[in-house]
Design a protein around this motif. Structure first.
Motif, PDB file in Angstrom:
ATOM      1  N   THR A 141     -10.758   5.384  10.217  1.00  0.00           N
ATOM      2  CA  THR A 141     -10.611   5.420  11.676  1.00  0.00           C
ATOM      3  C   THR A 141     -10.522   6.858  12.176  1.00  0.00           C
ATOM      4  O   THR A 141     -11.132   7.214  13.194  1.00  0.00           O
ATOM      5  N   ALA A 142      -9.754   7.687  11.483  1.00  0.00           N
ATOM      6  CA  ALA A 142      -9.620   9.088  11.887  1.00  0.00           C
ATOM      7  C   ALA A 142     -10.963   9.812  11.773  1.00  0.00           C
ATOM      8  O   ALA A 142     -11.313  10.637  12.633  1.00  0.00           O
ATOM      9  N   MET A 183       2.375   1.457  12.034  1.00  0.00           N
ATOM     10  CA  MET A 183       1.122   0.713  12.110  1.00  0.00           C
ATOM     11  C   MET A 183       0.195   1.246  13.187  1.00  0.00           C
ATOM     12  O   MET A 183      -0.984   0.917  13.205  1.00  0.00           O
ATOM     13  N   GLY A 184       0.705   2.065  14.089  1.00  0.00           N
ATOM     14  CA  GLY A 184      -0.098   2.529  15.206  1.00  0.00           C
ATOM     15  C   GLY A 184      -0.904   3.786  14.938  1.00  0.00           C
ATOM     16  O   GLY A 184      -1.508   4.337  15.853  1.00  0.00           O
ATOM     17  N   THR A 185      -0.941   4.237  13.677  1.00  0.00           N
ATOM     18  CA  THR A 185      -1.646   5.486  13.361  1.00  0.00           C
ATOM     19  C   THR A 185      -3.115   5.409  13.740  1.00  0.00           C
ATOM     20  O   THR A 185      -3.668   6.323  14.363  1.00  0.00           O
ATOM     21  N   SER A 186      -3.771   4.339  13.362  1.00  0.00           N
ATOM     22  CA  SER A 186      -5.193   4.190  13.680  1.00  0.00           C
ATOM     23  C   SER A 186      -5.419   4.150  15.183  1.00  0.00           C
ATOM     24  O   SER A 186      -6.390   4.720  15.693  1.00  0.00           O
ATOM     25  N   ALA A 187      -4.517   3.482  15.912  1.00  0.00           N
ATOM     26  CA  ALA A 187      -4.659   3.409  17.360  1.00  0.00           C
ATOM     27  C   ALA A 187      -4.543   4.793  17.993  1.00  0.00           C
ATOM     28  O   ALA A 187      -5.255   5.121  18.946  1.00  0.00           O
ATOM     29  N   LEU A 188      -3.635   5.614  17.467  1.00  0.00           N
ATOM     30  CA  LEU A 188      -3.490   6.979  17.976  1.00  0.00           C
ATOM     31  C   LEU A 188      -4.769   7.783  17.756  1.00  0.00           C
ATOM     32  O   LEU A 188      -5.256   8.467  18.668  1.00  0.00           O
ATOM     33  N   ALA A 189      -5.307   7.709  16.551  1.00  0.00           N
ATOM     34  CA  ALA A 189      -6.531   8.455  16.252  1.00  0.00           C
ATOM     35  C   ALA A 189      -7.685   7.982  17.125  1.00  0.00           C
ATOM     36  O   ALA A 189      -8.461   8.792  17.660  1.00  0.00           O
ATOM     37  N   VAL A 201     -14.213   4.864   3.721  1.00  0.00           N
ATOM     38  CA  VAL A 201     -13.987   6.289   3.973  1.00  0.00           C
ATOM     39  C   VAL A 201     -15.278   7.069   3.755  1.00  0.00           C
ATOM     40  O   VAL A 201     -15.622   7.963   4.540  1.00  0.00           O
ATOM     41  N   ARG A 202     -16.014   6.727   2.715  1.00  0.00           N
ATOM     42  CA  ARG A 202     -17.247   7.462   2.420  1.00  0.00           C
ATOM     43  C   ARG A 202     -18.272   7.310   3.540  1.00  0.00           C
ATOM     44  O   ARG A 202     -18.908   8.281   3.948  1.00  0.00           O
ATOM     45  N   VAL A 203     -18.429   6.088   4.054  1.00  0.00           N
ATOM     46  CA  VAL A 203     -19.419   5.907   5.107  1.00  0.00           C
ATOM     47  C   VAL A 203     -18.955   6.579   6.394  1.00  0.00           C
ATOM     48  O   VAL A 203     -19.768   7.174   7.125  1.00  0.00           O
ATOM     49  N   GLY A 250      -3.987   7.005  -0.111  1.00  0.00           N
ATOM     50  CA  GLY A 250      -4.790   5.802  -0.308  1.00  0.00           C
ATOM     51  C   GLY A 250      -4.849   4.864   0.872  1.00  0.00           C
ATOM     52  O   GLY A 250      -5.138   3.675   0.709  1.00  0.00           O
ATOM     53  N   HIS A 251      -4.596   5.366   2.071  1.00  0.00           N
ATOM     54  CA  HIS A 251      -4.684   4.531   3.266  1.00  0.00           C
ATOM     55  C   HIS A 251      -6.119   4.614   3.807  1.00  0.00           C
ATOM     56  O   HIS A 251      -6.404   5.312   4.785  1.00  0.00           O
ATOM     57  N   TRP A 252      -7.033   3.899   3.136  1.00  0.00           N
ATOM     58  CA  TRP A 252      -8.448   4.037   3.464  1.00  0.00           C
ATOM     59  C   TRP A 252      -8.790   3.627   4.892  1.00  0.00           C
ATOM     60  O   TRP A 252      -9.561   4.328   5.561  1.00  0.00           O
TER      61      TRP A 252
END
Length: 728
Positions: A542-543, A503-509, A572-574, A535-537
């Motif tokens: 976040t990345a 779950m911490g992937t976004s926090a790392l990025a 993701v597009r924005v 599909g992890h939008w």
């Protein structure tokens, strides 16, 4: 009566999670001779049939059976059943005027009115329970005397009788509170209650806690008659209160324990049921550690549940009445600060501990210079009491935007812990010491203090609670050379194709984006590709936002960014279009992408991105003006700010009017609106009186607003007024 459960068509009714078929089984299990079975049944009933205080038709149908259990003297744990009845009744009576029908028939919706009728009809039962031979039943039932008996004279007489019959401090405090509940619910009881409170408060033979309760409840019932003597009198009584059991003096200190329900009542000073371990210094023992979470539960989730349990803990019988006093005092911040200063220095460890959270509530709700109170809270960073120190550190961390006065106290505690437990104290097996150190490190890191770096590196190198270190790593850009390689290593380890990915992937990025070292660009780009493929939008978005933070330094990731501008997820597009602009600055390519997104669920982010592009995005001005007619105030705010950033002075009158209207409608828009007004400068001069009035308010925004946002609002607002020559 339990044998009649099967006569009811439970399947026709619902609870919080669906059909109520399980309810009769839970009711039967509450009478089991097996304590574990009873506890499980009661827990499930609370969770489903009385979910967060809700009352359903199935709850109402359960009441006769719950009363039957409570009436039967051989029922085990009768006090728990009575406590459940009081809880159902209190919520039902409070909300019985609201009738909601969610489904095609009454059985599918809430039934506050129905339960209120049943409970009020059994008012005599609560009178019987309140004089029961079982002291725990009496304790659970007292609140019902103030809630469910409508005859003011009878209810007041019953409560006075209970006060005379009970000798335990906690029971007597409950009686005083119940009398206040009666007075506030039944106007005919108010004069009687106020006079009684006056007698109790003035009787020097009474326990000081009871006198304090009477003082507080009298103020609660008649706040318009509060005088300047209330807080000094309360402080004088508070200095005499301690619930520490004398027999426990001299044991090892590990922190105050929460008030429970298993100790023998009626024991005077020991009624708070604090654990026995209380040293001469007056520090009590912490509660038992929660059971270890299942291996597949993410550590963030497990920690969230532990935090929730701690937030509901009460460590002193005086806590409820002190919270009530703070509610009564409300905007009288100097008086509340004086009271909290006394609470934080109380001889009772439970009162001291619970004052920490009350101090946090004050500082997060009201503006002002809280430096002295912060320092007083930080005095709780005592190495020998990690349970309390952890609470203090967590509180200071949540107050980071105003916590500069306690920087050195936090640093001293972190250093002391390293000295006492070694350089790897972050990973110590002692859970209380570990939590206290980690919370102190995180609070100090949020102040941008590099002295926390050794502990953060231990977390990342040892893999112990590394997710906590990741949360604050982005606050230390000057340590990027040591943090970035480790964070990149952690990000590369994440397998987004595996079930239950980290779950911490976004926090790392996000942390890597904040640290700003271009060496992280390749691994962030890899994360974008992997997240889109699976599909992890949200992770991909976040990345991409992290890449945008690098600007042109993220040019090596440009091809990855461009390939996901047509992804399925609008978030993701924005994010991709925003990153494309930040990295390359290609107006011709980016503006059409963002314009298409003005009709998507990410229209706000698209408008913001177009605003950053500025005048080269002028083709979208008609679309933005149309968005100003939206019903949703947030849509209008984002459109208005973009309209100014792109259209400039020609749009100023419309933009100012839109921003101020939205701000008045929803205070949460304040920061976004204020930032735009500040950019407008003299073009927004007409907003100055409104901004000045907002800065003059003593209360911060709503609970979700946050100290950081409010401090930023004040800073930007003052700068805006200074530039206009209207110094606040």
């Amino acid at each position: 009566m339990i044998n009649e459960l099967d006569v009811i068509d439970w399947s026709s009714m619902t609870h919080a999670y669906g059909p109520a078929d399980e309810v009769p089984g839970w009711l039967k299990a509450m009478a089991s001779t097996d304590a574990a079975v009873r506890e499980d049944a009661l827990s499930r009933f609370y969770s489903a049939v009385h979910h967060q205080g809700d009352v359903y038709a199935s709850t109402t149908a359960s009441l006769p059976f719950l009363f039957a259990l409570a009436d039967d003297p051989v029922t085990p744990d009768r006090a728990s059943i009575v406590e459940l009845l009081v809880s159902i009744g209190s919520h039902a009576v409070e909300r019985c005027e609201n009738v909601y029908i969610d489904g095609p028939n009454h059985n599918d919706g809430p039934d506050y009115a129905g339960s209120a009728v049943v409970v009020r009809g059994r008012a005599d039962s609560f009178a019987a329970y309140a004089s029961d031979a079982d002291p725990l039943v009496r304790r659970a039932a007292v609140e019902g005397l103030g809630l469910f008996i409508d005859d003011a004279g009878r209810a007041a007489a019953l409560l006075r009788d209970r006060m005379s019959a009970e000798d335990g401090v906690r029971e007597r405090l409950l009686v005083v509170e119940a009398m206040a509940t009666l007075a506030l619910r039944v106007p005919d009881a108010k004069d009687t209650a106020k006079a009684w409170f006056g007698v109790l408060a003035g009787d020097t033979q009474n326990d000081p806690a009871v006198r304090l309760a009477a003082l507080v409840q009298r103020a609660r019932c008649a706040p318009e008659h509060m005088d300047a003597d209330l807080v000094p009198a309360a402080i004088g009584l508070l200095r005499r209160i301690t619930f520490v059991p004398p027999r426990a003096q001299g044991r090892e200190a590990t922190g105050p324990g929460p008030v429970g329900s298993g100790s023998e009542p009626g024991s005077g000073a020991g009624d708070c049921q604090c654990p026995d371990a209380v040293p001469a210094s007056g520090t009590a023992s912490a509660p038992a550690q929660p059971a270890a979470a299942a291996p597949d539960v993410p550590p963030q989730i497990a920690a969230a549940f532990e935090d929730l349990a701690r937030s509901n803990s009460v460590h002193s019988p005086a806590t409820s009445l002190l919270r009530t006093l703070h509610e009564v005092l409300d905007s009288r911040v100097p008086e509340r600060t004086a009271l909290l200063t006394e609470q934080l220095g109380s001889p009772d460890p439970g009162i001291r501990h619970d004052a920490i959270r009350m101090a946090k509530d004050l500082m997060t709700s009201w503006r002002g210079d809280h430096s002295a109170l912060l320092v007083r809270v930080a005095d709780g960073l005592v190495p020998g009491d990690p349970y309390t120190a952890a609470e203090v550190a967590e509180t200071l961390g949540s107050l980071a935007p105003i916590a500069e006065p306690v920087r050195e106290a936090l640093a001293a505690y972190v250093v002391a812990q390293r000295t006492a437990y070694g350089p790897e104290v972050w990973a110590t097996p002692n859970p209380q010491v570990r939590r206290a150190h980690q919370q102190a490190v995180m609070a100090l890191a949020r102040l941008g203090d590099r002295r926390v770096l050794p502990s953060l590196l231990t977390a990342l190198d040892k893999g112990v609670d590394a997710w906590r270190a990741v949360q604050v790593a982005g606050s230390l850009p000057e340590a990027a050379d040591e943090l970035v390689p480790r964070l990149c290593r952690e990000l590369r380890r994440v397998d987004l194709s595996a079930p239950g990915h980290d779950m911490g992937t976004s926090a790392l990025a996000s942390a890597l984006g904040r640290l700003g070292d271009p060496a992280a660009v390749p691994v962030i780009a890899e994360t974008v590709t992997a997240a889109v493929a699976d599909g992890h939008w949200p992770i991909a978005a976040t990345a991409l936002n992290a890449l945008a933070a690098f600007g042109p330094a993220a040019t090596p990731a440009l091809e990855v960014v461009r390939t996901v501008t047509g992804a399925v997820g609008p978030d993701v597009r924005v994010a991709a279009a925003t990153a494309l602009w930040a990295v390359e600055g290609s107006t011709e390519e980016v503006v059409p992408l963002l314009e298409d997104l003005l009709d998507s669920s990410r229209r706000h982010e698209a408008a913001d991105a177009l605003g950053r592009i500025g005048p080269p995005a002028s083709r979208v001005l008609p679309r933005l003006r149309k968005m100003l007619t939206a019903d949703y105030e947030w849509t209008r705010v984002h459109a208005a700010t973009a309209l100014w950033d792109i259209g400039g002075p020609d749009e100023s009158a419309l933009v100012v009017r839109t921003l101020l209207d939205a701000w008045q409608e929803n205070g949460a828009t304040a920061n976004h609106a204020m930032a735009c007004l500040d950019r407008m400068g003299t073009a927004a001069a007409s907003a100055a009186p409104f901004v000045r009035a907002q800065l003059a308010l003593a209360r911060r925004g709503d609970w979700f607003f946050g100290v950081g946002k409010d401090e930023e609002l004040q800073r930007v607002g003052r700068a805006f007024l200074v530039r206009l020559g209207r110094i606040p």
